[in-house]
Design a protein around this motif. Structure first.
Motif, PDB file in Angstrom:
ATOM      1  N   ASN A 179     -34.326  -1.702   0.953  1.00  0.00           N
ATOM      2  CA  ASN A 179     -33.023  -1.559   1.596  1.00  0.00           C
ATOM      3  C   ASN A 179     -32.623  -2.793   2.405  1.00  0.00           C
ATOM      4  O   ASN A 179     -31.528  -2.835   2.976  1.00  0.00           O
ATOM      5  N   ALA A 180     -33.496  -3.797   2.461  1.00  0.00           N
ATOM      6  CA  ALA A 180     -33.201  -5.000   3.238  1.00  0.00           C
ATOM      7  C   ALA A 180     -32.077  -5.795   2.582  1.00  0.00           C
ATOM      8  O   ALA A 180     -31.882  -5.748   1.366  1.00  0.00           O
ATOM      9  N   ASP A 181     -31.343  -6.516   3.392  1.00  0.00           N
ATOM     10  CA  ASP A 181     -30.259  -7.367   2.912  1.00  0.00           C
ATOM     11  C   ASP A 181     -30.804  -8.765   2.662  1.00  0.00           C
ATOM     12  O   ASP A 181     -31.034  -9.523   3.598  1.00  0.00           O
ATOM     13  N   TYR A 182     -31.007  -9.107   1.399  1.00  0.00           N
ATOM     14  CA  TYR A 182     -31.549 -10.417   1.041  1.00  0.00           C
ATOM     15  C   TYR A 182     -30.714 -11.549   1.616  1.00  0.00           C
ATOM     16  O   TYR A 182     -31.242 -12.590   2.009  1.00  0.00           O
ATOM     17  N   PHE A 183     -29.408 -11.371   1.701  1.00  0.00           N
ATOM     18  CA  PHE A 183     -28.514 -12.463   2.056  1.00  0.00           C
ATOM     19  C   PHE A 183     -28.377 -12.671   3.565  1.00  0.00           C
ATOM     20  O   PHE A 183     -27.691 -13.596   3.993  1.00  0.00           O
ATOM     21  N   SER A 184     -29.012 -11.844   4.361  1.00  0.00           N
ATOM     22  CA  SER A 184     -28.954 -12.013   5.807  1.00  0.00           C
ATOM     23  C   SER A 184     -30.149 -12.811   6.300  1.00  0.00           C
ATOM     24  O   SER A 184     -31.182 -12.895   5.631  1.00  0.00           O
ATOM     25  N   VAL A 185     -30.013 -13.419   7.480  1.00  0.00           N
ATOM     26  CA  VAL A 185     -31.150 -14.005   8.180  1.00  0.00           C
ATOM     27  C   VAL A 185     -31.707 -12.905   9.069  1.00  0.00           C
ATOM     28  O   VAL A 185     -31.058 -12.484  10.029  1.00  0.00           O
ATOM     29  N   THR A 186     -32.894 -12.413   8.722  1.00  0.00           N
ATOM     30  CA  THR A 186     -33.403 -11.156   9.275  1.00  0.00           C
ATOM     31  C   THR A 186     -34.784 -11.338   9.870  1.00  0.00           C
ATOM     32  O   THR A 186     -35.666 -11.933   9.237  1.00  0.00           O
ATOM     33  N   GLN A 187     -34.973 -10.806  11.067  1.00  0.00           N
ATOM     34  CA  GLN A 187     -36.276 -10.846  11.717  1.00  0.00           C
ATOM     35  C   GLN A 187     -37.098  -9.641  11.286  1.00  0.00           C
ATOM     36  O   GLN A 187     -36.586  -8.519  11.194  1.00  0.00           O
TER      37      GLN A 187
END
Length: 260
Positions: A179-187
Motif C-alpha cells: 500500500n506504500a506510495d512508490y512516488f513519495s519520499v517516505t520515512q
C-alpha cells in the motif's frame, strides 16, 4: 549521519529486505546513533553476505583502478572499504559521524590514517576539489534531503571527479508494504539484529526519478546505474537457501556520477 550503512535481511521470495518489524516513524536517527552498537555492527559488516560479498565488491568493481587517486570515503564506518581501496593503491581519507566507528577505523587502518569525525549533512572540512573520487556506501538513504549533502560532495570533488554510491533499492518499500506510495519520499523504520544488539534503523525511501533528479541538480552527470550480482567467490554456506540459481536480487542500487 555519515556512519550509516545497512545490513539488509532479504526475503528472496519477494526480493525485498525484511527486518523483524517494519513501521513508519517520525524519529530521526542521531548522528552518533551507531556508537551504541558500533562493534557488533562492524563484525556483521566484516563478513556478512550482504556487505562483504555483495555491496563492497560491487563498489570496488565500479571504482576500478584507483592507484594514486585521492579518494574520500564518506561515512567510512569501521573502515573496511577504506582498507580495500588503500590496498588497491588509493590515497584514502575517511570520515564518519560516529566517534566510535572512527575509532574502530583507526584501529583497523593505523594511527596515521587520515580519519575524522564529520557529518555528511553538514559542511565538510575539506577544500574545494580535494578529491578525485568520493565513495558513499549505504549512507544517503538515511537522509530526507539529499541536496545539501550532494552539493558538498560535488564541492570537494575536482572537475571530472567521480561520486560512487550505493543506497537501498527504490523497490524495497513497495515490496515491504504493497500500500506504500512508490512516488513519495517516505520515512520508514525497521528493527535489526547485530550480534546481541537489537536496534531500530530509519530510512528514507525515494523513487528512482527523485534520486536521479537530485544528482543532476547537484551538478553530476550519471555515468552508470548498476544492479549487480553478488560476488562469485561467495562461500556457498552464506548464500540464502531460497536464492536458487539466481545471481542477482533486489537489495541495493549503485551509481557512478561524474562531476561537471
Amino acid at each position: 549521519m555519515a556512519d550509516v550503512r545497512s545490513v539488509v535481511i532479504v526475503s528472496l521470495s519477494t526480493g525485498s529486505p525484511t527486518p523483524a518489524r517494519t513501521h513508519r516513524s517520525e524519529d530521526v536517527m542521531r548522528a552518533d546513533h551507531y556508537d551504541n552498537f558500533a562493534r557488533s555492527y562492524s563484525i556483521e559488516n566484516e563478513s556478512g553476505f550482504y556487505n562483504a560479498y555483495y555491496e563492497r565488491p560491487a563498489m570496488l568493481t565500479l571504482a576500478g583502478d584507483v592507484q594514486g587517486r585521492r579518494v574520500l570515503d564518506a561515512g567510512c564506518g569501521s573502515g573496511p572499504l577504506s582498507e580495500a581501496l588503500r590496498a588497491k593503491g588509493a590515497i584514502v581519507t575517511g570520515f564518519d559521524s560516529s566517534p566510535a566507528m572512527v575509532e574502530l577505523a583507526r584501529t583497523r587502518l593505523g594511527e596515521d590514517a587520515d580519519l575524522q569525525v564529520a557529518d555528511i549533512s553538514l559542511p565538510l572540512p575539506f577544500a574545494d576539489g580535494a578529491f578525485d573520487d568520493v565513495v558513499v556506501s549505504l549512507v544517503l538513504h538515511y537522509l530526507q534531503d539529499w541536496g545539501a549533502a550532494l552539493s558538498e560532495l560535488r564541492r570537494v570533488l575536482k572537475p571530472g571527479g567521480r561520486l560512487l554510491l550505493s543506497v537501498n533499492h527504490p523497490r524495497i518499500l513497495e515490496s515491504r508494504d504493497p500500500n506504500a506510495d512508490y512516488f513519495s519520499v517516505t520515512q520508514h523504520s525497521g528493527e535489526y539484529t547485530f550480534g546481541d544488539e537489537h536496534v531500530v534503523l530509519t530510512f528514507w525511501h525515494r523513487p528512482l526519478h527523485a534520486m536521479t533528479d537530485a544528482f543532476t541538480e547537484a551538478g553530476f552527470r550519471i555515468a552508470v546505474i548498476s544492479e549487480p550480482p553478488f560476488s562469485s567467490d561467495t562461500p556457498p554456506e552464506l548464500l540464502p537457501p531460497d536464492l536458487g540459481d539466481r545471481k542477482s536480487f533486489i537489495c541495493f542500487i549503485f551509481f557512478v556520477l561524474e562531476a561537471h
